[in-house]
Design an enzyme around this catalytic site. Structure first.
Site, PDB file in Angstrom:
ATOM      1  N   LYS A  89       9.614  44.755  52.643  1.00  0.00           N
ATOM      2  CA  LYS A  89       9.198  43.456  52.084  1.00  0.00           C
ATOM      3  C   LYS A  89      10.410  42.654  51.630  1.00  0.00           C
ATOM      4  O   LYS A  89      10.501  41.453  51.870  1.00  0.00           O
ATOM      5  CB  LYS A  89       8.213  43.687  50.924  1.00  0.00           C
ATOM      6  CG  LYS A  89       6.846  44.183  51.409  1.00  0.00           C
ATOM      7  CD  LYS A  89       5.952  44.684  50.275  1.00  0.00           C
ATOM      8  CE  LYS A  89       4.656  45.269  50.840  1.00  0.00           C
ATOM      9  NZ  LYS A  89       3.783  45.875  49.816  1.00  0.00           N
ATOM     10  N   GLN A 136       4.074  47.480  43.535  1.00  0.00           N
ATOM     11  CA  GLN A 136       3.769  48.359  44.669  1.00  0.00           C
ATOM     12  C   GLN A 136       2.822  49.475  44.238  1.00  0.00           C
ATOM     13  O   GLN A 136       3.089  50.195  43.268  1.00  0.00           O
ATOM     14  CB  GLN A 136       5.073  48.937  45.254  1.00  0.00           C
ATOM     15  CG  GLN A 136       4.861  49.770  46.502  1.00  0.00           C
ATOM     16  CD  GLN A 136       4.316  48.959  47.680  1.00  0.00           C
ATOM     17  OE1 GLN A 136       4.773  47.863  47.961  1.00  0.00           O
ATOM     18  NE2 GLN A 136       3.323  49.507  48.363  1.00  0.00           N
ATOM     19  N   ASP A 191      -0.116  39.114  45.545  1.00  0.00           N
ATOM     20  CA  ASP A 191      -0.891  40.132  46.264  1.00  0.00           C
ATOM     21  C   ASP A 191      -2.386  39.820  46.192  1.00  0.00           C
ATOM     22  O   ASP A 191      -3.185  40.430  46.907  1.00  0.00           O
ATOM     23  CB  ASP A 191      -0.632  41.527  45.667  1.00  0.00           C
ATOM     24  CG  ASP A 191       0.339  42.338  46.516  1.00  0.00           C
ATOM     25  OD1 ASP A 191       0.356  42.130  47.745  1.00  0.00           O
ATOM     26  OD2 ASP A 191       1.061  43.173  45.945  1.00  0.00           O
TER      27      ASP A 191
END
Ligand code: NDP
Length: 287
Positions: A54, A98, A121
């Protein structure tokens, strides 16, 4: 019939080129590049690879990125303090926590702590609630990647029957909400299945578009797929020989489907492209 490959890797590269242009413009107008802060808790090797990929994608399109690495035994309070700092850091447009997180940490509490504008997200209650109300701000990246992969490959979703295998909060459930929206590129009839569903093969055979997001290696068999259906494989499973495979028996199913995503190289790269897209949108919302 041998299915057309839905190449997520190539499409993600194209989207990144488009985003790089927007990033140049935004950087000039904001006086700084849009930025993504990644938080990695513990030393899960798969998570380390995801975060590295990412951040690499961020730098490819000119986004700033930061990595905050925390030990696996970190307390929830310490993690919340870091999130609070990132919420207030002006050059951070997106915060990526994460997953998975260690057991002592409550995922929902952490998701609630992320400032909704920076929740790129799309996992927090405000962004998921807006999606459920038909007013999406940031959609979760993997479902958004699936939708874009279909739309940009010219696959009609409207009025089609989509069957989704999996109801997680990060893939199956938001994907169902997105594809049932009263909006272009959606308007599907959606069936969602899970581990308690009966007659999975029969349900799957009803799909015009079958989406597998279970985390069960090569679970979906060829005779579960109606001839000519579109198959999207979200699953990422590691086989004993170290190779990756999806939730679909790819070699058999590709002989029945009209289009199919490979694993790797399908939904995975699209997920990263959508994270970048949401971060760019967050920065653009400041103008
Ligand atoms: P979860 O484990 O959170 O959810 C799995 C879902 O599948 C659950 O709803 C579960 O049902 C259902 N399920 C599991 N086994 C069966 C079964 N035998 N029959 C029917 N339903 C079943 O997984 P995630 O949603 O987080 O991830 C799913 C997969 O997608 C994983 O392989 C993951 O690695 C991959 N993934 C890929 C991404 C990408 O970018 N390509 C991003 C995110 C995930 P129940 O709810 O009843 O337990």
């Amino acid at each position: 019939m041998t299915a057309r490959l839905l190449d997520g890797k190539a499409l993600a590269e194209q989207i990144k080129r488009e985003l790089a242009e927007r990033v140049r413009d935004l950087t000039a107008r904001l006086g700084r590049p849009p930025g993504l802060a990644a938080v990695l808790v513990g030393d899960n090797p798969a998570s380390q690879v995801y975060v590295r990929n990412k951040r690499k994608a961020c730098s490819e399109i000119g986004l700033a990125s930061w990595l905050h690495e925390l030990p696996a035994n970190i307390s929830q309070e310490a993690l919340l303090r870091l999130i609070d700092m990132l919420n207030r850091q002006a050059d951070v447009d997106g915060i990526l926590i994460q997953l998975p997180l260690p057991r002592q940490i409550d995922v929902l509490t952490v998701m609630r702590a992320v400032e909704p504008r920076k929740d790129v997200d799309g996992f927090g209650p405000e962004n998921l609630g807006l999606l459920a109300l038909g007013q999406p701000r940031y959609c979760p990246c993997t479902p958004l990647g699936v939708q874009q992969l279909l739309v940009r490959n010219g696959i009609d979703i409207e009025g089609r029957h989509v069957v989704i295998l999996g109801r997680s909060n990060i893939v199956g459930k938001p994907l169902a909400l997105m594809l049932m929206q009263k909006a272009p590129g959606a308007n599907a009839t959606v069936t969602i299945c899970h581990s308690q569903s009966r007659n999975l093969p029969e349900l799957c055979r009803q799909a015009d578009i079958l989406i597998a997001a279970m985390g069960q290696a090569r679970f979906v068999q060829a005779d579960w797929v109606r001839s000519g259906a579109v198959v999207v494989d979200v699953g990422i499973n590691r086989l004993p020989d170290g190779k990756l495979c999806g939730d679909v028996d790819f070699e058999a199913v590709r002989e029945r489907a009209s289009a199919i995503t490979p694993v790797p190289g399908g939904v995975g790269p699209m997920t990263i492209a959508m994270l970048l897209q949401n971060t760019v949108s967050s920065a653009a919302s400041l103008l």
